[in-house]
Design a protein around this motif. Sequence first.
Motif, mmCIF file in Angstrom:
data_model
loop_
_atom_site.group_PDB
_atom_site.id
_atom_site.type_symbol
_atom_site.label_atom_id
_atom_site.label_comp_id
_atom_site.label_asym_id
_atom_site.label_seq_id
_atom_site.Cartn_x
_atom_site.Cartn_y
_atom_site.Cartn_z
ATOM 1 N N LEU A 1 56.722 34.682 36.291
ATOM 2 C CA LEU A 1 58.045 34.510 36.888
ATOM 3 C C LEU A 1 58.993 33.798 35.921
ATOM 4 N N TYR A 2 58.458 32.837 35.169
ATOM 5 C CA TYR A 2 59.256 32.124 34.166
ATOM 6 C C TYR A 2 59.773 33.096 33.112
ATOM 7 N N ALA A 3 58.894 34.018 32.686
ATOM 8 C CA ALA A 3 59.295 34.984 31.654
ATOM 9 C C ALA A 3 60.374 35.926 32.180
ATOM 10 N N ILE A 4 60.292 36.237 33.479
ATOM 11 C CA ILE A 4 61.315 37.122 34.060
ATOM 12 C C ILE A 4 62.644 36.363 34.195
ATOM 13 N N GLU A 5 62.540 35.139 34.720
ATOM 14 C CA GLU A 5 63.772 34.406 35.036
ATOM 15 C C GLU A 5 64.433 33.800 33.799
ATOM 16 N N THR A 6 63.612 33.258 32.901
ATOM 17 C CA THR A 6 64.177 32.464 31.814
ATOM 18 C C THR A 6 64.129 33.172 30.465
ATOM 19 N N LEU B 1 56.697 41.806 39.256
ATOM 20 C CA LEU B 1 57.955 42.265 38.673
ATOM 21 C C LEU B 1 58.810 42.919 39.759
ATOM 22 N N ALA B 2 58.145 43.715 40.611
ATOM 23 C CA ALA B 2 58.877 44.398 41.676
ATOM 24 C C ALA B 2 59.480 43.402 42.663
ATOM 25 N N ASN C 1 64.259 36.572 29.932
ATOM 26 C CA ASN C 1 64.826 37.923 29.944
ATOM 27 C C ASN C 1 63.827 39.071 29.949
ATOM 28 N N ALA C 2 62.645 38.870 30.448
ATOM 29 C CA ALA C 2 61.696 39.981 30.506
ATOM 30 C C ALA C 2 62.121 40.925 31.620
ATOM 31 N N ARG C 3 62.189 42.205 31.311
ATOM 32 C CA ARG C 3 62.619 43.164 32.318
ATOM 33 C C ARG C 3 61.562 44.205 32.600
ATOM 34 N N SER C 4 60.606 44.353 31.719
ATOM 35 C CA SER C 4 59.579 45.374 31.925
ATOM 36 C C SER C 4 58.208 44.754 31.732
ATOM 37 N N MET C 5 57.198 45.538 32.034
ATOM 38 C CA MET C 5 55.816 45.089 31.862
ATOM 39 C C MET C 5 55.540 44.739 30.402
#
Lengths: 404, 560
Positions: free
Chosen positions: B453-458, B491-492, B460-464
């Motif tokens: 979740l950190y990688a998605i939120e902080t 991710l979903a 900018n990870a958008r894909s697997m």
Amino acid sequence: MNLLVATDRSFDSCLKCTACSSSCPVAAVLPDFPGPKQCGPDGERLRLKSRDFLDVALKYCTGCKRCEVACPSDVQISDIIAQAKVKYGEDKFRLREFLLSHTDLMGALTRGSADLVNKLTGTSVVKFAMDKTLGIDRRRQFPAYARQSFRSWYKQVEEKQHIYARQISYFHGCYVNFNAPELGQDLVTVLNAMDIGVKLLAKEKCCGVPLVANGFHKKARSHAEFNTRACHTALKQGSECIVSTSSSCAHMLREDYPAMLGQSEQQVHEHIIFITRFLSHEFQLGNKPEMKPVRLKVGYHSPCHLIRSRGVLHTLNILREIPGLELHQLDSNCCGIAGTYGFKKENYTTSQEIGQPLFDQIEAGEFDYIVTDCETCKMQIEMSTSLQVLHPVTLLAMGMSRGK
Amino acid sequence: MRRMEADVVVIGGGATGASVFRDCSLRGMQAILVERGDIASGTTGRNHGLLHSGARYAVTDSHSARECISENKILKQIAGHCVEATDGLFISLPEDGLDFQQQFMQGCADAGIHAQELSPKQALQLEPAVNPALIGAVRIPDGTIDPFRLTSATILDAREHGGALLNYNRAEGLLIEQGRVQGVRCRDLRNGEQFEIRCQAVVNASGAWCHEIMEYADLSVDMYHSRGALLIMGHRMNGMVINRCRKPGDADILVPGDTVSVIGTTSTHVGRDELETLEVTADEVKTLLQEGSKLAPSMLDARILRAYCGVRPLVAESSSGGDRSISRGLVAIDHGEQDGLPGLVTITGGKLMTCRLMAEVATDKVARLLNISVPCETASRPLPGAHLPEPIGRKMRQGQSRYRLPDSSLPNSIAGSAVYRHGDRARSFMQEDDHHNNAVVCECEVVTRGEILYAIETLNARSMSDLRRRTRVGMGPCQGEMCACRVAGLLASQQENGDEVLGSLQDFVNERWKGIRPVLWGDALRESEFSYWVQESLLGLSSLQPEGKAEDNRDLYHEL
């Protein structure tokens, strides 16, 4: 068990299928234990990166080896964990571990004072003191020491063993020698009735199972060397093989010694056999003692290490030969004691929770006796249920005595 | 058309572009980074992960050697959570002789690289994995570096200093007005929207693809694309980097990186049209194993996880010799000076090791264009997360761990792994009693729900695959077999477009498969069969795909 050789690389073959973790008795009851996959092959990759990534929870592994039985890739999971305990564990002497693991020394020290020791270890004061000072759980029942050791009893029958056509050697182990000489006596009765003489090794030391479990690997190795030499001599002096009545001792002698000492003594190690495998083979060839119907209903509990040694079938085979025996195979469920593991205070609850389904099944089964091949399984079941536990060999001897 | 404004637009989100982005932001410029894919998805993410000491170039390229040792020391200071100071060995085998070792020692001395000659016995003691047939060894301050996390931390710092990252946005043209570059025309690749960014300077940091950006301005450069193939072993076989002490050749470096070891590389020329379709050949795998096992014999029976290759963006300066004789030095071009087109700076050549230096050179040129006199701080300012409990190199007290979360009772396998990857920033996603977020999602590499979740939120990870680059999720022995679907679920939960997540799961699985295919025997084959069974037969992954895409997946799997 490659304790002193380079790191076991079998972890490379792990497919991450988690069959091991779903068969782990500890993981099922202890949420803090991440299971054999993470402590074993997964953890090993992390520990190779740096010991900084050690998860100390691997100390909760009982070494039951059910993970290795489950593994489709032949990963030596339990061994990897045992090695990691040594390699990354604190290199500190612990009195409790010393006392629990040096079973032969403890047995020897209680010679001549068995009654007193048994009385003492049974009192709540001593139990309380051991709990507080050593961390040995006060709820744990200690195995009673026998007044006369098996070795000293054996002297009475030693002479007449020569009259039998065939000779085998018996590795009695600490438990039979100090706690349950009657099992050794039963073995002599059964084998003699099959026209086989029983010799003892000139001298034997603890097989090393408790030493390995408690971090005394150098000692375990020196015991392995000693016992291998003794077995070697026995074979040279005409014994067909060396039998053991303890499933854990037998597993250690036969399967773990070669990995510990290398393949040079493979010939010797191959001749060390768990008793029911030997008997089942003999029975098949028609060499069977005469027995009368016993009219007993028993539940058979398969010990973890016997499962790992692929030996359960042999025990069932010989039990089925006892006339009149109503044999029920209990669900395969670790009893939880795992040798010295369950004696330790921090493990007591885990130990009992692991065994609970087994205890429940035993209590509900209306059995006369429980039968199992392992001495610590026996201790655990007798402490945790209302039933008495017999060794398969004892049951055979009972069949024979009823026959007389 | 949507318009944005900035002082500088950096094109290319590799290590170099990220470093320029950071340097510009630290010097107070409003910077935007445009990357057509994800950060570190080109050459940056396809190398050895070797923190060069420079020793490899000591004999053949003294200038590069000096650059390397200087950057080596800087990276250890500013990026402690992205590098490991493992040290390295240069070993001489009987077939090599010891002649080169003498030149090598001299070269190291000249370049200022501390080199210590060891007896074979000493070398074996330090590094038991090394070929016991060695006749000599030299210890040098090589190390390992994680290019993904270095790039990610660099970008995080830039963003925390006002920069904006636009990943999955392609630069489609340069806005050239009144004889100078005034901006970039871009397209958001996720929704197809076109937009413009107006700026005072554009930095072309697209590495192996820099000629494509230059063509937007009818400029050209003579690039020599050299491809190198590498193999990833299943576990960390060696603690120190092992090099062959001879002139640089094939498969002569074995680098311990994170939980694995990487053997490489080969070196072959590829044409411009082959840049997007790189597959490792059977011959390359054979060469890597044959030569690699001379460094560490145990490689022959170790598991191989996958093979990959990358393209070095070398700038041809002369026509003589193979690519190993071309300088790996950086090339910085101010097109105002060279081609009469002010406002465009191209930075290429060089190597991962010198990304910070390249950025400093390029940003100096940009600063001159913008009349900014703030000095470069990137050599001394630590990257976000780099404050580890103890400085690198100092011996830890017995039982004390460098990778630990202070005052944490979480298992070190979990907390330590998070700190290893994110340094002191691990605290921001790892709370003591947050059992839900501390649950391990990727068991091979110990990635928690919180880290994803950190990688998605902080970050900018958008894909697997973005998540993989930032967290190592799916990079262990099972190659995503167990974690891919768990991560896709996470991710979903953070994205509105479910189809996009499914597509990214599909891409991820195929991308893993692409790397496994060249080494499809033994354990890798068994693992693939099992993965196929889990993902296809059990979970029906391809049947979950949006129409059209499902076909691709089946095709790939049918080759099994």
